[in-house]
Design a protein around this motif. Structure first.
Motif, PDB file in Angstrom:
ATOM      1  N   UNK A 248       0.841  -1.208   0.000  1.00  0.00           N
ATOM      2  CA  UNK A 248       0.000   0.000   0.000  1.00  0.00           C
ATOM      3  C   UNK A 248       0.871   1.251   0.000  1.00  0.00           C
ATOM      4  N   UNK A 249       0.596   2.145  -0.923  1.00  0.00           N
ATOM      5  CA  UNK A 249       1.355   3.387  -1.047  1.00  0.00           C
ATOM      6  C   UNK A 249       0.435   4.589  -0.824  1.00  0.00           C
ATOM      7  N   UNK A 250       0.912   5.534  -0.042  1.00  0.00           N
ATOM      8  CA  UNK A 250       0.210   6.798   0.179  1.00  0.00           C
ATOM      9  C   UNK A 250       1.112   7.910  -0.330  1.00  0.00           C
ATOM     10  N   UNK A 251       0.713   8.509  -1.441  1.00  0.00           N
ATOM     11  CA  UNK A 251       1.433   9.638  -2.033  1.00  0.00           C
ATOM     12  C   UNK A 251       0.428  10.715  -2.428  1.00  0.00           C
ATOM     13  N   UNK A 252       0.773  11.970  -2.215  1.00  0.00           N
ATOM     14  CA  UNK A 252       2.043  12.461  -1.658  1.00  0.00           C
ATOM     15  C   UNK A 252       2.137  12.145  -0.168  1.00  0.00           C
ATOM     16  N   UNK A 253       3.312  12.313   0.373  1.00  0.00           N
ATOM     17  CA  UNK A 253       3.503  12.208   1.810  1.00  0.00           C
ATOM     18  C   UNK A 253       3.089  13.520   2.478  1.00  0.00           C
ATOM     19  N   UNK A 254       2.880  13.508   3.807  1.00  0.00           N
ATOM     20  CA  UNK A 254       2.597  14.770   4.505  1.00  0.00           C
ATOM     21  C   UNK A 254       3.718  15.778   4.301  1.00  0.00           C
ATOM     22  N   UNK A 255       3.379  17.048   4.430  1.00  0.00           N
ATOM     23  CA  UNK A 255       4.410  18.076   4.378  1.00  0.00           C
ATOM     24  C   UNK A 255       5.356  17.963   5.569  1.00  0.00           C
ATOM     25  N   UNK A 256       4.849  17.515   6.699  1.00  0.00           N
ATOM     26  CA  UNK A 256       5.677  17.349   7.887  1.00  0.00           C
ATOM     27  C   UNK A 256       6.457  16.032   7.795  1.00  0.00           C
TER      28      UNK A 256
END
Length: 309
Positions: A155-163
């Motif tokens: 499982x991929x979550x993109x984009x990543x958080x800014x933090x």
């Protein structure tokens, strides 16, 4: 000492909620949060808004304040979907989001909307799986996770958080399992509705579990959440009406429970001083609509300056 506002988005309007978080943003509060429920505590007929959508609006309506949900019930959303929502809101806010997770407690809303309400132990197991999987989704590339409650396949979550490390909190008051989950996984622990002495005891429990887990307790923030029923002056007639409002909104048992601040500025300041003496340097005050903005202004002008560093 830092102050935050925590609001139950029930029996209110979106206009009132927006006025409240804009007030917090403009008046020196460090934090603003909503809770995650389908129903009010006392009735299933009280209008109630949903947390994720409110946080997206809050992100766009404010400029300075850090904010989040305290706490998301980990059973209510697929963890991947929650991760995608979190990242989107973090980008909308230019990196001001923090997220709390909890095991859930209000059984009627589970039953009504088809969520199994499991034992305390199982719900805490779900919580530990949830924060583990969520942390990995927010920080890693492709996540495979084989849990009892959560399964992820590349499982991929993109984009990543800014933090680089979006803060994750645990909410709850348990000194054994909840405190240990916080020590093991979280960036902060939010403890709701305890007395100053109760807070001192729970802080000691967290320090114990940090030692067990080999973690420096200074790397984990700790906040206490208290109910605010404040008048602009300390007259007994007004305070009596506030007690009646507390009973109406929470139930008669609230008068016998710790963690409810009732009174005018002098009384509220004295109560907060007890928490500060117990080691609390982060106080989240729960406000229940309809919001008394005159009393909140008095809190800003006559209470908060007493605890400024």
């Amino acid at each position: 000492m830092q102050f935050g506002i925590h609001v139950g988005p029930q029996n209110t309007t979106t206009d009132e909620l927006r006025q409240l978080w804009r007030f917090a943003d403009a008046h020196g509060f460090s934090w603003f949060s909503v809770w995650d429920h389908f129903y009010a505590r006392t009735s299933d007929r009280i209008p109630h808004y949903e947390a994720v959508a409110l946080l997206a609006a809050l992100a766009c309506d404010t400029q300075r304040i850090r904010f989040g949900c305290m706490v998301f019930a980990v059973q209510f959303r697929n963890i991947g979907l929650l991760a995608k929502s979190i990242v989107t809101i973090d980008h909308l806010s230019n990196g001001r989001l923090e997220v709390g997770l909890g095991a859930g407690w209000h059984e009627p809303e589970y039953r009504a909307f088809g969520y199994p309400f499991l034992s305390d132990r199982e719900r805490l197991d779900q919580l530990e799986e949830g924060i583990t999987a969520l942390r990995r989704l927010l920080q890693e590339d492709a996540v495979t996770f084989e849990g009892r409650w959560i399964q992820l396949r590349e499982a991929r979550v993109y984009p990543k958080p800014l933090q680089p490390r979006l803060p994750l909190w645990i909410g709850g008051a348990g000194e054994r399992r909840t405190a240990r989950i916080a020590a093991r996984h979280a960036d902060g622990w939010n403890i709701p509705y305890v007395s100053p002495e109760g807070f001192r005891q729970k802080r000691a429990a967290l320090e114990h579990w940090c030692e067990v887990e080999g973690r420096d307790p200074a790397t984990l923030q700790i906040a206490v959440q208290v109910g605010l029923y404040m008048a602009t002056e300390d007259d007994e007639r007004t305070v009596s009406r506030l007690r009646e409002r507390l009973v109406e909104q929470v139930g008669p048992q609230a008068l016998e429970q710790p963690g409810w601040l009732i009174g005018g500025p002098d009384r509220i300041s004295a109560l907060l001083a007890e928490y500060h003496a117990a080691g609390a340097d982060w106080i989240n005050v729960t406000v229940r609509p309809p919001v008394d903005f005159e009393a909140l202004q008095a809190f800003v002008e006559r209470v908060m300056p007493l605890f400024a560093s």
